[in-house]
Scaffold this motif. Sequence first.
Motif, PDB file in Angstrom:
ATOM      1  N   HIS A 127      49.956 -13.968 -24.874  1.00 52.71           N
ATOM      2  CA  HIS A 127      49.083 -13.449 -25.932  1.00 52.71           C
ATOM      3  C   HIS A 127      48.399 -14.621 -26.638  1.00 52.71           C
ATOM      4  O   HIS A 127      48.623 -14.859 -27.816  1.00 52.71           O
ATOM      5  CB  HIS A 127      49.883 -12.625 -26.925  1.00 52.71           C
ATOM      6  CG  HIS A 127      50.640 -11.475 -26.330  1.00 52.71           C
ATOM      7  ND1 HIS A 127      51.792 -11.629 -25.588  1.00 52.71           N
ATOM      8  CD2 HIS A 127      50.411 -10.135 -26.367  1.00 52.71           C
ATOM      9  CE1 HIS A 127      52.245 -10.436 -25.201  1.00 52.71           C
ATOM     10  NE2 HIS A 127      51.424  -9.519 -25.669  1.00 52.71           N
ATOM     11  N   HIS A 139      49.937   1.702 -27.045  1.00 54.08           N
ATOM     12  CA  HIS A 139      49.690   1.104 -28.359  1.00 54.08           C
ATOM     13  C   HIS A 139      48.279   0.537 -28.435  1.00 54.08           C
ATOM     14  O   HIS A 139      47.694   0.150 -27.441  1.00 54.08           O
ATOM     15  CB  HIS A 139      50.720   0.050 -28.756  1.00 54.08           C
ATOM     16  CG  HIS A 139      50.829  -1.204 -27.929  1.00 54.08           C
ATOM     17  ND1 HIS A 139      51.049  -1.218 -26.581  1.00 54.08           N
ATOM     18  CD2 HIS A 139      50.778  -2.517 -28.288  1.00 54.08           C
ATOM     19  CE1 HIS A 139      51.151  -2.476 -26.152  1.00 54.08           C
ATOM     20  NE2 HIS A 139      50.977  -3.287 -27.175  1.00 54.08           N
ATOM     21  N   GLU A 165      48.689  -3.046 -20.828  1.00 47.85           N
ATOM     22  CA  GLU A 165      49.835  -3.892 -20.431  1.00 47.85           C
ATOM     23  C   GLU A 165      50.714  -3.197 -19.393  1.00 47.85           C
ATOM     24  O   GLU A 165      51.427  -3.854 -18.629  1.00 47.85           O
ATOM     25  CB  GLU A 165      50.689  -4.255 -21.662  1.00 47.85           C
ATOM     26  CG  GLU A 165      50.012  -5.237 -22.602  1.00 47.85           C
ATOM     27  CD  GLU A 165      50.870  -5.601 -23.821  1.00 47.85           C
ATOM     28  OE1 GLU A 165      50.572  -6.610 -24.462  1.00 47.85           O
ATOM     29  OE2 GLU A 165      51.828  -4.854 -24.150  1.00 47.85           O
ATOM     30  N   ASN A 214      52.619 -10.799 -20.036  1.00 49.21           N
ATOM     31  CA  ASN A 214      51.332 -11.398 -20.378  1.00 49.21           C
ATOM     32  C   ASN A 214      51.477 -12.339 -21.548  1.00 49.21           C
ATOM     33  O   ASN A 214      52.256 -12.099 -22.473  1.00 49.21           O
ATOM     34  CB  ASN A 214      50.265 -10.334 -20.683  1.00 49.21           C
ATOM     35  CG  ASN A 214      50.527  -9.565 -21.950  1.00 49.21           C
ATOM     36  OD1 ASN A 214      51.483  -8.800 -22.037  1.00 49.21           O
ATOM     37  ND2 ASN A 214      49.689  -9.774 -22.955  1.00 49.21           N
ATOM     38  N   HIS A 251      56.419 -13.926 -27.023  1.00 49.90           N
ATOM     39  CA  HIS A 251      57.254 -12.711 -27.110  1.00 49.90           C
ATOM     40  C   HIS A 251      57.179 -11.863 -25.850  1.00 49.90           C
ATOM     41  O   HIS A 251      58.108 -11.125 -25.536  1.00 49.90           O
ATOM     42  CB  HIS A 251      56.851 -11.885 -28.345  1.00 49.90           C
ATOM     43  CG  HIS A 251      55.470 -11.295 -28.285  1.00 49.90           C
ATOM     44  ND1 HIS A 251      54.348 -11.955 -28.717  1.00 49.90           N
ATOM     45  CD2 HIS A 251      55.032 -10.109 -27.817  1.00 49.90           C
ATOM     46  CE1 HIS A 251      53.280 -11.191 -28.544  1.00 49.90           C
ATOM     47  NE2 HIS A 251      53.657 -10.071 -27.982  1.00 49.90           N
ATOM     48  N   HIS A 269      57.670  -5.154 -24.963  1.00 50.90           N
ATOM     49  CA  HIS A 269      57.969  -6.532 -25.382  1.00 50.90           C
ATOM     50  C   HIS A 269      57.533  -6.787 -26.826  1.00 50.90           C
ATOM     51  O   HIS A 269      57.213  -7.907 -27.203  1.00 50.90           O
ATOM     52  CB  HIS A 269      57.332  -7.538 -24.407  1.00 50.90           C
ATOM     53  CG  HIS A 269      55.834  -7.528 -24.378  1.00 50.90           C
ATOM     54  ND1 HIS A 269      55.124  -7.847 -23.249  1.00 50.90           N
ATOM     55  CD2 HIS A 269      54.902  -7.259 -25.330  1.00 50.90           C
ATOM     56  CE1 HIS A 269      53.828  -7.778 -23.512  1.00 50.90           C
ATOM     57  NE2 HIS A 269      53.670  -7.429 -24.770  1.00 50.90           N
TER      58      HIS A 269
HETATM   59 FE    FE Z   1      51.859  -7.336 -25.834  1.00 50.66          FE
END
Ligand code: FE
Length: 279
Positions: free
Chosen positions: A59, A193, A240, A57, A125, A12
């Motif tokens: 942020h 990431h 995530e 999720n 996002h 995402h």
């Molecule tokens: Fe994220």
Amino acid sequence: MARVIAGVGTSHVPAIGAAIDNSITGDDYWSPLFAGYEAARDWMRALEPDVAIVVYNDHASAFSLELIPTFAIGVADEFPPADEGYGPRDVPVVQGHPELAWHLAESLILDGFDMTIANKLPVDHGLTVPLSILFGEVDPWPCPVVPVCVNVIQYPAPTGRRCFQLGQTIARVLEDYPDDLRVVVFGTGGMSHQLQGERAGLINREFDLAFLDALSADPHSLVEKEHVEYLREAGSEGIELVMWLIMRGALPASVKEIHRHYHVPASNTGAGLIVFEPA
Ligand code: FE
Ligand code: DHB
């Protein structure tokens, strides 16, 4: 009854949304990523789901660090794109499905999943980029959405086992819904990431590809994976990926893998996409 007809796992990354919004998906950097989305978009267009349950999720857009629900469900009529500091994305307001969302909230809570009920939920996002990836640039979005929001920002995130069980329970309680609905479930985030600290920029292709293989064929091996392994192998934001286990738990044990795409880099991540239908 409502039933899960498909599952989608996808990154995402906000920059993917920005590439779409700024019409630069055809440039040298982005075109290999977007080329891999084409077949899944065609598949989604033909699928015509009645509703999408999007596991994502927040942020720190809807929930600040003052209030951190482990699992929340959006029951509102609609969910506006959140302002993440540079203005809300210029994408359609996400229409909710309050009847289904309340059915899920009630059934899940009575079944032992203490969901936080969100009557107001600007979506960042984490939710809108997966919609853009699968639905493209459309107005309105082609189906209503039930947002299921998971804390993976502040330790401790829920375990992979708990996430998988939540997906299984979602699938079960959908069967009690009075109307016939064809539901697609999205699991979003990842893949490897790390956005901060000494290991910022970490991408682990081997881990990501093994995760996709296991998600397809042996999800129970992933259910046992501990947080520390995600952190070590997939970076601090790689956690995530536990949200993909909610999607996988909502599907039967045996699935048909319809599409898969993996591309490095997309911003700071290994970008993954996987599409399943019940076998
Ligand atoms: Fe994220
Ligand atoms: C990036 C990825 C994310 O999942 C996110 O939530 C924010 C940023 C990135 O790669 O830049």
